[in-house]
Design a protein around this motif. Structure first.
Motif, PDB file in Angstrom:
ATOM      1  N   GLY A   1       1.099  -0.495   1.627  1.00  0.00           N
ATOM      2  CA  GLY A   1       0.031  -0.192   2.564  1.00  0.00           C
ATOM      3  C   GLY A   1      -0.231   1.302   2.566  1.00  0.00           C
ATOM      4  O   GLY A   1       0.702   2.095   2.454  1.00  0.00           O
TER       5      GLY A   1
ATOM      6  N   SER B   1      -5.958   0.732   4.521  1.00  0.00           N
ATOM      7  CA  SER B   1      -6.515   0.451   5.840  1.00  0.00           C
ATOM      8  C   SER B   1      -7.681   1.397   6.134  1.00  0.00           C
ATOM      9  O   SER B   1      -7.578   2.609   5.959  1.00  0.00           O
TER      10      SER B   1
ATOM     11  N   ARG C   1       2.971   0.371  11.304  1.00  0.00           N
ATOM     12  CA  ARG C   1       2.229  -0.870  11.523  1.00  0.00           C
ATOM     13  C   ARG C   1       1.889  -1.537  10.182  1.00  0.00           C
ATOM     14  O   ARG C   1       2.031  -2.755  10.016  1.00  0.00           O
ATOM     15  N   LEU C   2       1.440  -0.733   9.213  1.00  0.00           N
ATOM     16  CA  LEU C   2       1.110  -1.267   7.892  1.00  0.00           C
ATOM     17  C   LEU C   2       2.333  -1.874   7.210  1.00  0.00           C
ATOM     18  O   LEU C   2       2.255  -2.936   6.597  1.00  0.00           O
TER      19      LEU C   2
ATOM     20  N   ASP D   1      -3.851   1.686  12.577  1.00  0.00           N
ATOM     21  CA  ASP D   1      -2.937   1.314  11.500  1.00  0.00           C
ATOM     22  C   ASP D   1      -2.080   2.499  11.052  1.00  0.00           C
ATOM     23  O   ASP D   1      -2.382   3.186  10.072  1.00  0.00           O
TER      24      ASP D   1
ATOM     25  N   TYR E   1       3.034  -5.213   8.688  1.00  0.00           N
ATOM     26  CA  TYR E   1       1.996  -6.178   8.328  1.00  0.00           C
ATOM     27  C   TYR E   1       2.135  -6.656   6.886  1.00  0.00           C
ATOM     28  O   TYR E   1       2.160  -7.864   6.613  1.00  0.00           O
ATOM     29  N   ILE E   2       2.215  -5.723   5.948  1.00  0.00           N
ATOM     30  CA  ILE E   2       2.262  -6.131   4.542  1.00  0.00           C
ATOM     31  C   ILE E   2       3.587  -6.786   4.187  1.00  0.00           C
ATOM     32  O   ILE E   2       3.675  -7.516   3.205  1.00  0.00           O
TER      33      ILE E   2
ATOM     34  N   TYR F   1      -7.902  -3.997   7.268  1.00  0.00           N
ATOM     35  CA  TYR F   1      -7.159  -3.457   8.401  1.00  0.00           C
ATOM     36  C   TYR F   1      -6.282  -4.550   8.991  1.00  0.00           C
ATOM     37  O   TYR F   1      -6.557  -5.737   8.843  1.00  0.00           O
ATOM     38  N   THR F   2      -5.216  -4.141   9.646  1.00  0.00           N
ATOM     39  CA  THR F   2      -4.195  -5.111  10.055  1.00  0.00           C
ATOM     40  C   THR F   2      -4.614  -5.991  11.222  1.00  0.00           C
ATOM     41  O   THR F   2      -4.027  -7.052  11.422  1.00  0.00           O
ATOM     42  N   TYR F   3      -5.589  -5.564  12.009  1.00  0.00           N
ATOM     43  CA  TYR F   3      -6.033  -6.381  13.145  1.00  0.00           C
ATOM     44  C   TYR F   3      -7.143  -7.358  12.747  1.00  0.00           C
ATOM     45  O   TYR F   3      -7.681  -8.066  13.598  1.00  0.00           O
TER      46      TYR F   3
ATOM     47  N   CYS G   1      -8.843 -10.382   5.868  1.00  0.00           N
ATOM     48  CA  CYS G   1      -7.728  -9.578   5.337  1.00  0.00           C
ATOM     49  C   CYS G   1      -6.471 -10.409   5.082  1.00  0.00           C
ATOM     50  O   CYS G   1      -5.932 -10.364   3.968  1.00  0.00           O
TER      51      CYS G   1
END
Length: 197
Positions: free
Chosen positions: A128, A104, A114-115, A110, A118-119, A69-71, A76
């Motif tokens: 993602g 995620s 947001r994904l 997510d 992040y990726i 997960y992104t948080y 990760c």
């Protein structure tokens, strides 16, 4: 004389511990070299590139699948950095055969937007994906992924997610070709990719 005997005993204990840890590490790596009875199977989820399906991979491609997960504060980003470093070590032809996919397990926060953000830090090749709780639970069961939400009311994030952190090398049918245990270095992943590409 007694001191030498004590030192010899300590040295023997240390040697036994080193061998035991090394043997356990070897066993774990052997255990991880295949899916070890996990069913794997199809992955079909909304993704940062539209609807994603393993079935759309080319015959000679494989996905490196990671659940996170992104948080996540540590495992990760480290795992995705390992995938990025491993990809950089491959020649261009092999690199094109690898599809890095992060799934995620935090669909509440997510979003696909947001994904994508992040990726994007790890490279253009990364995808993602996420789904509903029910979809993720079914998928996690097939891939042997464990995760649980941990409430942290004192934190601004409100909760974190404890989760397993293996990488899965999967073909277009969803067959788990290799399961690579978490490592902050790319060597195990590179070895697994070398065996499967």
């Amino acid at each position: 004389m007694k001191r030498q005997g004590l030192l010899a005993s300590i040295a023997l204990i240390v040697l036994v511990l080193v061998l035991a840890v090394g043997g356990y590490g070897w066993f774990q790596q052997q255990f991880a070299t295949s899916g070890n009875g996990l069913t794997g199977g199809p992955i079909e989820l909304p993704s940062t590139r539209g609807d994603f399906s393993l079935a759309e991979l080319e015959e000679d491609q494989l996905a490196v699948v990671f659940f996170g997960y992104t948080y996540c504060p540590d495992v990760c980003p480290m795992s995705l950095a390992v995938v990025r470093r491993a990809l950089a070590e491959l020649d261009a032809a092999d690199r094109d055969r690898v599809v890095p996919l992060m799934i995620s397990v935090d669909p509440e926060r997510d979003t696909l937007e947001r994904l994508a953000e992040y990726i994007g830090f790890f490279g253009d090749a990364f995808i993602g994906a996420t789904g509903s709780e029910a979809e993720l639970e079914e998928l996690a069961e097939r891939y042997g992924v464990i995760w649980r939400r941990v409430e942290t009311p004192e934190s601004a994030m409100a909760y974190t997610i404890d989760h397993s952190s293996s990488l899965y090398l999967v073909d277009r049918e969803g067959t788990i070709l290799r399961r690579v245990l978490y490592s902050p270095a790319p060597h195990a992943l590179l070895s697994a990719l070398g065996d499967t590409l």
